[in-house]
Design a protein around this motif. Structure first.
Motif, PDB file in Angstrom:
ATOM      1  N   UNK A   1      50.939  75.011 -25.940  1.00 20.30           N
ATOM      2  CA  UNK A   1      51.549  73.909 -26.694  1.00 20.30           C
ATOM      3  C   UNK A   1      51.438  72.571 -25.965  1.00 20.30           C
ATOM      4  N   UNK A   2      50.714  72.542 -24.845  1.00 22.00           N
ATOM      5  CA  UNK A   2      50.557  71.313 -24.064  1.00 22.00           C
ATOM      6  C   UNK A   2      49.153  70.745 -24.247  1.00 22.00           C
ATOM      7  N   UNK A   3      49.052  69.429 -24.155  1.00 16.31           N
ATOM      8  CA  UNK A   3      47.761  68.770 -24.337  1.00 16.31           C
ATOM      9  C   UNK A   3      46.914  68.822 -23.076  1.00 16.31           C
TER      10      UNK A   3
ATOM     11  N   UNK B   1      42.265  85.904 -32.210  1.00 22.72           N
ATOM     12  CA  UNK B   1      42.682  85.386 -30.917  1.00 22.72           C
ATOM     13  C   UNK B   1      44.192  85.519 -30.728  1.00 22.72           C
ATOM     14  N   UNK B   2      44.596  85.897 -29.516  1.00 19.18           N
ATOM     15  CA  UNK B   2      46.010  86.015 -29.228  1.00 19.18           C
ATOM     16  C   UNK B   2      46.699  84.683 -29.067  1.00 19.18           C
ATOM     17  N   UNK B   3      45.943  83.674 -28.638  1.00 20.35           N
ATOM     18  CA  UNK B   3      46.440  82.308 -28.485  1.00 20.35           C
ATOM     19  C   UNK B   3      45.220  81.404 -28.377  1.00 20.35           C
ATOM     20  N   UNK B   4      45.422  80.117 -28.187  1.00 15.44           N
ATOM     21  CA  UNK B   4      44.304  79.180 -28.084  1.00 15.44           C
ATOM     22  C   UNK B   4      43.663  79.323 -26.702  1.00 15.44           C
TER      23      UNK B   4
ATOM     24  N   UNK C   1      55.822  73.117 -22.508  1.00 19.72           N
ATOM     25  CA  UNK C   1      56.560  73.020 -23.767  1.00 19.72           C
ATOM     26  C   UNK C   1      56.922  74.401 -24.311  1.00 19.72           C
ATOM     27  N   UNK C   2      56.168  75.416 -23.911  1.00 17.19           N
ATOM     28  CA  UNK C   2      56.384  76.755 -24.439  1.00 17.19           C
ATOM     29  C   UNK C   2      57.793  77.265 -24.121  1.00 17.19           C
ATOM     30  N   UNK C   3      58.299  76.941 -22.935  1.00 16.08           N
ATOM     31  CA  UNK C   3      59.602  77.463 -22.522  1.00 16.08           C
ATOM     32  C   UNK C   3      60.621  76.356 -22.307  1.00 16.08           C
ATOM     33  N   UNK C   4      60.457  75.259 -23.021  1.00 13.96           N
ATOM     34  CA  UNK C   4      61.387  74.139 -22.916  1.00 13.96           C
ATOM     35  C   UNK C   4      62.809  74.590 -23.238  1.00 13.96           C
TER      36      UNK C   4
ATOM     37  N   UNK D   1      42.138  77.422 -21.272  1.00 15.56           N
ATOM     38  CA  UNK D   1      41.205  77.461 -20.151  1.00 15.56           C
ATOM     39  C   UNK D   1      40.570  76.098 -19.908  1.00 15.56           C
ATOM     40  N   UNK D   2      40.332  75.344 -20.964  1.00 17.64           N
ATOM     41  CA  UNK D   2      39.765  74.006 -20.803  1.00 17.64           C
ATOM     42  C   UNK D   2      40.737  73.082 -20.073  1.00 17.64           C
ATOM     43  N   UNK D   3      42.030  73.172 -20.400  1.00 14.04           N
ATOM     44  CA  UNK D   3      43.025  72.349 -19.702  1.00 14.04           C
ATOM     45  C   UNK D   3      43.055  72.673 -18.222  1.00 14.04           C
TER      46      UNK D   3
END
Length: 351
Positions: free
Chosen positions: A88-90, A116-119, A44-47, A124-126
């Motif tokens: 931005x993805x689940x 934090x720079x991002x989530x 989704x980040x670069x949609x 990493x969990x995804x």
């Protein structure tokens, strides 16, 4: 041919900046070791964006066809570039099976000041939930990027099975080298992809690109071009609005500072300036990735540095040549050796 290990790259190849350029160089560099696959992820980040031109050209040259959104990716080594593309993805949206997974951490885990720079944990969990691998490794791209990764890990912990690579997964910076001018002038420039985080406050820009400079060429300046009345002594061009060779013909000094809340993780544009035969000046954190090849300075010191080198052409030339010699540490050969050591691949495998 059958003995060649399988190496798969995983990324969203529509990223317009350094990640795609770095992967493009890697694809060419590792061909003596393995024939890579390129698995493209529609994040989704670069949609809505198009495939990076640099990466498209590298795939054409290597005869590779990107595989988009495969449900299963299986290889001996899987290299996932820039986990931030998943922010931005689940979920990762595919299954990865490998002996080893290497996650190259192009985007800093922490910003200046410690935010934090991002989530990071979410991304990493995804990846973790979508991967079955014997080893999972975070591979920083520079000393500063490594510090943000290890500081984040010390604060938050890593899941079992994860580790941080001992050596940096640096960007290949093997550009044609241009000789320095023998008559440097006070002609300044900077270039980057557009984005508010890439530009320092106006007061810093005014110090770095003053009216008394002979030229102030800013490439990737959409943010500045949107202002109602940009300074007339700035030559503003949009991203890719000038051929890089033409841009470098217009300057003798590359001066590069960013927003105080953001920090380059590698600074590929600095290496481009060095290769083009220019003296490069940046903040100490960004300059540190290239040792003494980049002049580390504060914005208020830029004028004095430039005046001193304009007055001493021989010192200007010597500095450029020494900086270009230091780029050998970022060559394709150097990366190939690092890649072979990191993945356990034999260097003698036929292409």
């Amino acid at each position: 041919m059958t003995n060649r290990p399988r190496v798969a790259y995983v990324l969203d190849p529509r990223f317009p900046g350094g990640t795609s350029s770095a992967v493009a160089e890697e694809i060419a560099a590792i061909r003596p070791l393995a024939r890579p696959e390129l698995h493209a992820v529609s994040s989704r980040m670069f949609s809505g964006q198009e495939l990076s031109p640099a990466l498209a050209a590298a795939c054409d040259a290597a005869g590779l066809e990107p595989v988009w959104d495969a449900p299963l990716i299986a290889a001996d080594t899987v290299i996932l570039h820039n986990p931030a593309f998943l922010k931005f993805d689940a979920r990762l949206g595919r299954r990865i099976i490998a002996r080893e997974l290497i996650v190259v951490t192009h985007e800093n885990f922490l910003r200046p000041g410690g935010a934090e720079g991002f989530d990071v944990a979410g991304c990493l969990d995804r990846i973790d939930r979508g991967t079955l691998a014997l080893a999972k490794t975070l591979a920083p791209v520079s000393a500063h990027n490594r510090a943000t990764v290890t500081d984040w890990a010390a604060r938050n912990g890593l899941r079992p099975g994860w580790s941080v690579a001992a050596a940096d997964w640096f960007n290949i910076c093997e550009f044609p080298l241009s000789p320095p001018t023998t008559t440097p002038r006070d002609r300044r420039g900077r270039h980057s992809r557009p984005g508010f985080e890439k530009f320092p406050p106006r007061a810093v820009l005014d110090l770095c690109f003053p009216p008394h400079a002979e030229a102030n060429v800013i490439l990737g300046a959409e943010v500045l071009m949107a202002e109602e009345a940009p300074p007339p002594h700035w030559q503003l061009h949009p991203f890719r609005g000038l051929d890089l060779a033409r841009y470098f013909e217009m300057i003798d000094f590359m001066v590069y500072f960013t927003a105080p809340t953001w920090q380059e993780s590698f600074g590929r544009v600095l290496a481009e300036g060095i290769a083009a035969g220019k003296v490069v000046i940046s903040d100490p954190e960004t300059a540190s990735g290239f040792g003494s090849a980049v002049i580390a300075a504060r914005p208020e010191e830029v004028d004095g540095i430039i005046a001193g080198l304009v007055a001493a052409p021989e010192r200007y030339a010597a500095r450029v040549l020494a900086a270009q010699a230091a780029l050998a540490g970022f060559s394709a050969d150097a990366f190939r050796a690092r890649f072979a050591a990191a993945t356990g691949l034999a260097r003698g495998v036929a292409a």
